[in-house]
Design an enzyme around this catalytic site. Structure first.
Site, PDB file in Angstrom:
ATOM      1  N   GLU A 127       0.839  -1.199   0.000  1.00  0.00           N
ATOM      2  CA  GLU A 127       0.000   0.000   0.000  1.00  0.00           C
ATOM      3  C   GLU A 127       0.871   1.245   0.000  1.00  0.00           C
ATOM      4  O   GLU A 127       1.673   1.449   0.912  1.00  0.00           O
ATOM      5  CB  GLU A 127      -0.920   0.010   1.230  1.00  0.00           C
ATOM      6  CG  GLU A 127      -1.754   1.270   1.367  1.00  0.00           C
ATOM      7  CD  GLU A 127      -2.532   1.342   2.675  1.00  0.00           C
ATOM      8  OE1 GLU A 127      -2.883   2.463   3.095  1.00  0.00           O
ATOM      9  OE2 GLU A 127      -2.765   0.276   3.297  1.00  0.00           O
ATOM     10  N   ARG A 165       0.219  10.453   0.561  1.00  0.00           N
ATOM     11  CA  ARG A 165       0.645  11.472   1.523  1.00  0.00           C
ATOM     12  C   ARG A 165       1.823  12.291   1.010  1.00  0.00           C
ATOM     13  O   ARG A 165       2.317  13.173   1.721  1.00  0.00           O
ATOM     14  CB  ARG A 165       1.015  10.814   2.859  1.00  0.00           C
ATOM     15  CG  ARG A 165      -0.126  10.058   3.505  1.00  0.00           C
ATOM     16  CD  ARG A 165       0.288   9.481   4.843  1.00  0.00           C
ATOM     17  NE  ARG A 165      -0.655   8.484   5.333  1.00  0.00           N
ATOM     18  CZ  ARG A 165      -0.491   7.756   6.423  1.00  0.00           C
ATOM     19  NH1 ARG A 165       0.600   7.914   7.158  1.00  0.00           N
ATOM     20  NH2 ARG A 165      -1.391   6.868   6.797  1.00  0.00           N
ATOM     21  N   LYS A 199     -10.949  -2.262   6.721  1.00  0.00           N
ATOM     22  CA  LYS A 199      -9.738  -1.874   7.438  1.00  0.00           C
ATOM     23  C   LYS A 199     -10.160  -1.448   8.840  1.00  0.00           C
ATOM     24  O   LYS A 199     -11.129  -0.696   9.001  1.00  0.00           O
ATOM     25  CB  LYS A 199      -9.055  -0.713   6.706  1.00  0.00           C
ATOM     26  CG  LYS A 199      -7.868  -0.100   7.441  1.00  0.00           C
ATOM     27  CD  LYS A 199      -7.239   0.979   6.565  1.00  0.00           C
ATOM     28  CE  LYS A 199      -6.108   1.677   7.295  1.00  0.00           C
ATOM     29  NZ  LYS A 199      -5.365   2.591   6.402  1.00  0.00           N
TER      30      LYS A 199
END
Length: 211
Positions: free
Chosen positions: A45, A49, A133
């Site tokens: 993943e 950001r 998640k």
């Protein structure tokens, strides 16, 4: 929806740990991903950001054999479009929203939405999501909370992320409703900055052996 959820489930079943990466230098993307795959962690993943995140996903998707690269920190509908164009095979969000749920139905990209409470998990289940998640895991009750959710919500599976490392990953992975955990400990910032890919591969190998 069922097909997309099956595809998410297949990603979560690849390895017990999904590395969660914040990539600042595009030059690190490919060798970092290769080290993780070599160590036995093919599901990766890359979080949205940093300015180079999507380019990193594109490079990994194109150049790293065996990698199943996804985009994390998805917060806007446009993020799904950008992720798919970059070659991502899945998307991950810290939570969910009506806008994201609607957008996810319109695109052929498996999505792992985040849930922190039973109510959020139940709302996502109503929308057809069985792969979620659990975030931020350690801050919201950790493995004990996840075990409790397994009783009333047995059909749900969670990738627990947030505050998880080599010291506590096994506690989560021992639960029936946790196929994998997400974490950044397999790619320490110092090792990545130094280009110490042997260190990353060794940490990945240890993580791959957790379950």
């Amino acid at each position: 929806m069922q097909d997309l959820q099956k595809r998410v489930g297949a990603v979560l079943a690849l390895a017990p740990v999904v590395p969660v990466l914040v990539i600042d230098d595009l030059a690190h993307a490919v060798p970092l991903a290769r080290a993780l795959v070599a160590g036995g962690l093919p599901a990766i993943e890359v979080t949205l950001r940093t300015p180079v995140a999507l380019e990193a996903v594109r490079a990994i998707a194109a150049e790293v054999e065996g990698a199943a690269v996804g985009v994390g920190s998805v917060r806007r509908p446009q993020d799904f479009v950008d992720a798919l164009k970059a070659g991502a095979t899945f998307a991950v969000s810290p939570g969910s929203s009506p806008g994201l749920i609607a957008a996810a139905r319109e695109i052929d990209l498996p999505w792992l939405p985040g849930a922190a409470t039973a109510s959020e998990a139940m709302a996502l289940l109503e929308q057809g999501y069985t792969q979620l998640k659990f975030f931020p895991a350690e801050s919201i009750g950790g493995a004990t909370a996840l075990k409790s959710l397994g009783g009333p919500l047995p059909e749900l599976r969670f990738c627990a992320t947030g505050g998880i490392g080599a010291n506590n990953a096994r506690e989560y992975l021992a639960l029936a409703n946790v196929p994998c955990v997400g974490g950044s400990w397999v790619a320490p910032a110092a090792a990545v900055k130094a280009g110490d890919w042997a260190k990353v591969e060794a940490l990945a190998r240890e993580a791959a052996a957790l379950k």
